[in-house]
Write a protein that holds these residues in place. Structure first.
Motif, PDB file in Angstrom:
ATOM      1  N   GLN A 415       0.831  -1.209   0.000  1.00 54.88           N
ATOM      2  CA  GLN A 415       0.000   0.000   0.000  1.00 54.88           C
ATOM      3  C   GLN A 415       0.865   1.259   0.000  1.00 54.88           C
ATOM      4  OE1 GLN A 415      -2.855  -0.043   3.193  1.00 54.88           O
ATOM      5  NE2 GLN A 415      -3.353  -2.198   2.859  1.00 54.88           N
ATOM      6  N   LEU A 419       1.100   4.386  -2.734  1.00 52.93           N
ATOM      7  CA  LEU A 419       1.038   5.808  -2.393  1.00 52.93           C
ATOM      8  C   LEU A 419       2.273   6.529  -2.948  1.00 52.93           C
ATOM      9  CD1 LEU A 419      -0.145   8.243  -0.909  1.00 52.93           C
ATOM     10  CD2 LEU A 419       0.938   7.425   1.192  1.00 52.93           C
ATOM     11  N   GLN A 471       0.452  12.132   4.794  1.00 53.86           N
ATOM     12  CA  GLN A 471      -0.212  11.123   3.973  1.00 53.86           C
ATOM     13  C   GLN A 471       0.226   9.712   4.315  1.00 53.86           C
ATOM     14  OE1 GLN A 471      -1.021  12.217  -0.227  1.00 53.86           O
ATOM     15  NE2 GLN A 471       0.351  13.900   0.231  1.00 53.86           N
ATOM     16  N   LEU A 475      -2.075   6.692   6.117  1.00 53.25           N
ATOM     17  CA  LEU A 475      -2.226   5.361   5.547  1.00 53.25           C
ATOM     18  C   LEU A 475      -1.839   4.284   6.566  1.00 53.25           C
ATOM     19  CD1 LEU A 475      -2.739   3.575   3.040  1.00 53.25           C
ATOM     20  CD2 LEU A 475      -0.378   3.944   2.398  1.00 53.25           C
TER      21      LEU A 475
END
Ligand code: ADP
Ligand code: ZN
Length: 601
Positions: A415, A419, A471, A475
């Motif tokens: 993930q 990103l 960010q 996450l």
């Protein structure tokens, strides 16, 4: 120096020789730096550039390399720019103006540009503190990458007296080293030679029987790992790439027979992680500064140990474990001999044949591969067991070794990669400019829940905390909340606190003084003309750096603190919003935030 290293680059320690080289360069002396690929040469001029008043000129041979370096520096908040034929006239004018007003710390230029007398003369009007010549072996005809343009650098040393000149290369041969010093006319240079051992690379040689299924297995072990596969011929690369595509891999061929635009695009897709596998002839190499190549596979025999070392050297520049795999057969020797027979000059023919013989010896021998490689380049290697070749690690020898089971959270890592790719695309930079794999792996190991713990990770400097921290942390928090995972403490780096102390500017000191006078937060905010949230931020920082500072007078009332503490325990984290959800409106964010400092300690 370490404070600057963490602040700008996010690294905690210097690699061997880096600190010595930097000190030497700051004393305005010349030097030649010999370090293997991935050794960390760039830092040897980037850090002095930040520590000097003037501007550092960096000479680099390839526009693509230059662009990646400049992008990487900018992502770290460092004023870097490039001037070369790919930059438009108007943009060059702007860069020049910035340089004139001292706003550029590092200026990357091509040797062709430096050959232009008016450009040199312009540079001379500026305060230049250092000239770094990257890939310095390009000046030598004895090297593998001779570039006639580099010859214009011969007059650079006398042209800029009083500026230190730093030449850097990963070329291991003695003859080239001596030639560089001579050609560049370095003045009383100190020569820094680091070990050419690449401890994170594992070397494996395997007979070339049934090679394709083994190759497929290797590539499947880590479905995202970037790989370079070297083949002997152009058609060989095309065929193998095609075969791999039919197995579902994203693979492309690269060789000198393709037009330059196709080559450029292929390379770009590889660097941006769009193409995972490149099947190439030796034409693919320089210009590849990709730090996270995990596999270099020689599907055919390389023509010399120099070539082999150079090509395998492209694996694992970032220092993470990476594999070098060679498929070995006598048939390949015959293929090379076919071309050797065509060589007209007998002395040259013999030289090439000898190189090939040494490569054969490497494949056939039953002793440590690493030892052979290092001895080949004149380095002593005495350890009995290198722990990183098929001879020293017999269990990995017969078939497939590609890697130790990952100890980080694979799912989160993927993930985070996504990103990273998204941010990189937005900014039109390669993904590794955002964060390297090792930074992502640390995120997927320690699960930082806030910016303070995020800031401790490898490769996270001040600018990246601001630009990307929120960010990534968001996450990570979503993932940990879903899976009910907790943050783990990253082993604390003590020097970091020292770095922080340096960064703490007068503004924190001012708040600290008012704390010592035991003023309320509202009062401090009023006196300083800041909002209470900002003061709270100062307190958190001061508290982290200087836990001895007495904040007891700010401690919330005990029954309230007990309730807040219990709520934090319940959420398992240190974030405010879940706690606020439990406790409700009656507790303000400011109070929770303040309480958090006491919950921790
Ligand atoms: P070279 O030019 O010698 O091949 P680089 O300068 O590209 O190597 O550095 C290789 C990698 O190592 C880069 O990702 C770089 O950011 C990283 N690196 C350099 N110095 C350090 C250090 N002191 N600590 C951690 N990583 C470092
Ligand atoms: Zn070994």
């Amino acid at each position: 120096m370490r404070a600057i290293l963490k602040k700008h680059f996010g690294y905690e320690e210097f690699r061997p020789l880096q600190a010595d080289i930097i000190t030497h360069v700051l004393a305005r002396r010349d030097a030649l730096v010999l370090m293997p690929t991935g050794g960390g040469k760039s830092l040897c001029f980037q850090l002095p550039a930040l520590m000097s008043a003037g501007m550092t000129i960096v000479v680099s041979p390839l526009i693509s390399l230059m662009k990646d370096q400049v992008d990487a520096l900018r992502a770290n908040g460092i004023a870097a720019a490039q001037i070369n034929s790919a930059v438009e006239g108007a943009a060059i004018g702007e860069i020049k103006r910035q340089a004139e007003s001292g706003r550029i710390k590092l200026l990357y230029v091509t040797p062709e540009r430096l050959a232009i007398p008016s450009f040199r003369a312009w540079l001379k009007t500026l305060a230049v503190s250092l000239i770094a010549i990257d890939e310095a072996h390009c000046i030598s005809e004895w090297g593998h990458d001779f570039r006639p343009d580099y010859r214009t650098l011969c007059t650079l040393r006398p042209y800029f007296p009083g500026v230190s000149v730093l030449a850097l290369t990963a070329t291991a041969t003695d003859r080239v080293r001596r030639d560089i010093i001579k050609q560049l006319r370095l003045s009383q240079p100190r020569i820094f030679v680091s070990s050419f051992n690449r401890p994170n690379l594992t070397y494996t040689v395997r007979p070339k029987r049934n090679a394709f299924p083994v190759l497929v297995d290797l590539l499947r072990q880590d479905p995202h790992a970037s790989a370079i596969i070297y083949c002997f011929s152009r058609t060989g690369t095309e065929k193998l790439a095609d075969k791999l595509r039919r197995q579902g891999f994203v693979a492309e061929a690269y060789h000198a027979g393709l037009d330059s635009e196709t080559r450029r695009q292929t390379q770009e897709r590889f660097i941006r992680d769009e193409t995972r596998i490149i099947v190439a002839t030796i034409a693919f190499g320089m210009g590849i500064d990709k730090p996270d190549v995990r596999l270099v596979i020689h599907y055919d025999l390389p023509k010399s140990v120099e070539n082999y070392y150079q090509e395998t050297g492209r694996a694992g520049r970032d220092g993470l474990p990476s594999q070098c795999f060679l498929f070995w057969s006598y048939g390949d020797v015959m293929k090379h001999r076919f071309f050797i027979r065509e060589i007209e000059n007998p002395a040259e023919q013999q030289r090439v044949e000898e190189k090939l013989q040494q490569m054969v010896q490497y494949c056939e021998q039953r002793s440590c591969r690493r030892q052979f490689l290092l001895n080949y380049f004149g380095e002593q290697w005495t350890a009995d067991d290198c722990r990183g070749c098929d001879i020293c690690l017999p269990s990995v020898a017969p078939d497939v070794a590609s890697m130790p089971a990952p100890t980080f959270d694979r799912e989160l890592f993927e993930q985070l990669r996504q990103l990273r790719t998204m941010l990189a695309d937005q900014r039109r930079v390669p993904p590794f400019v955002i964060f390297g794999d090792r930074s992502l792996q640390e995120m997927a190991t320690y699960y930082p829940q806030n910016l303070a713990s995020f800031a401790r990770l490898y490769g996270v400097g001040q600018r990246k905390i601001t630009d990307f921290g929120p960010q990534f942390v968001q996450l990570i928090r979503r993932h940990t909340a879903d899976k009910n995972l907790k943050e783990l403490a990253r082993p604390i780096w003590r020097e970091r606190e020292a770095a922080d102390t340096d960064i703490v500017s007068a503004t924190y000191e001012e708040t600290k003084t008012l704390v010592k006078q035991k003023l309320s937060i509202a009062e401090i905010a009023k006196r300083r003309g800041l909002v209470t949230g900002t003061i709270m931020g100062h307190l958190e920082k001061i508290h982290r750096i200087d836990p001895a500072l007495n904040l007891d007078y700010l401690r919330p009332e005990s029954t309230r603190l007990a309730k807040i503490t219990a709520a934090f325990k319940k959420t398992g984290g240190m974030s405010l919003s879940p706690v606020r959800e439990i406790l409700g409106e009656e507790y303000s964010y400011d109070e929770l935030r303040l309480a958090r400092m006491f919950v921790r300690s």
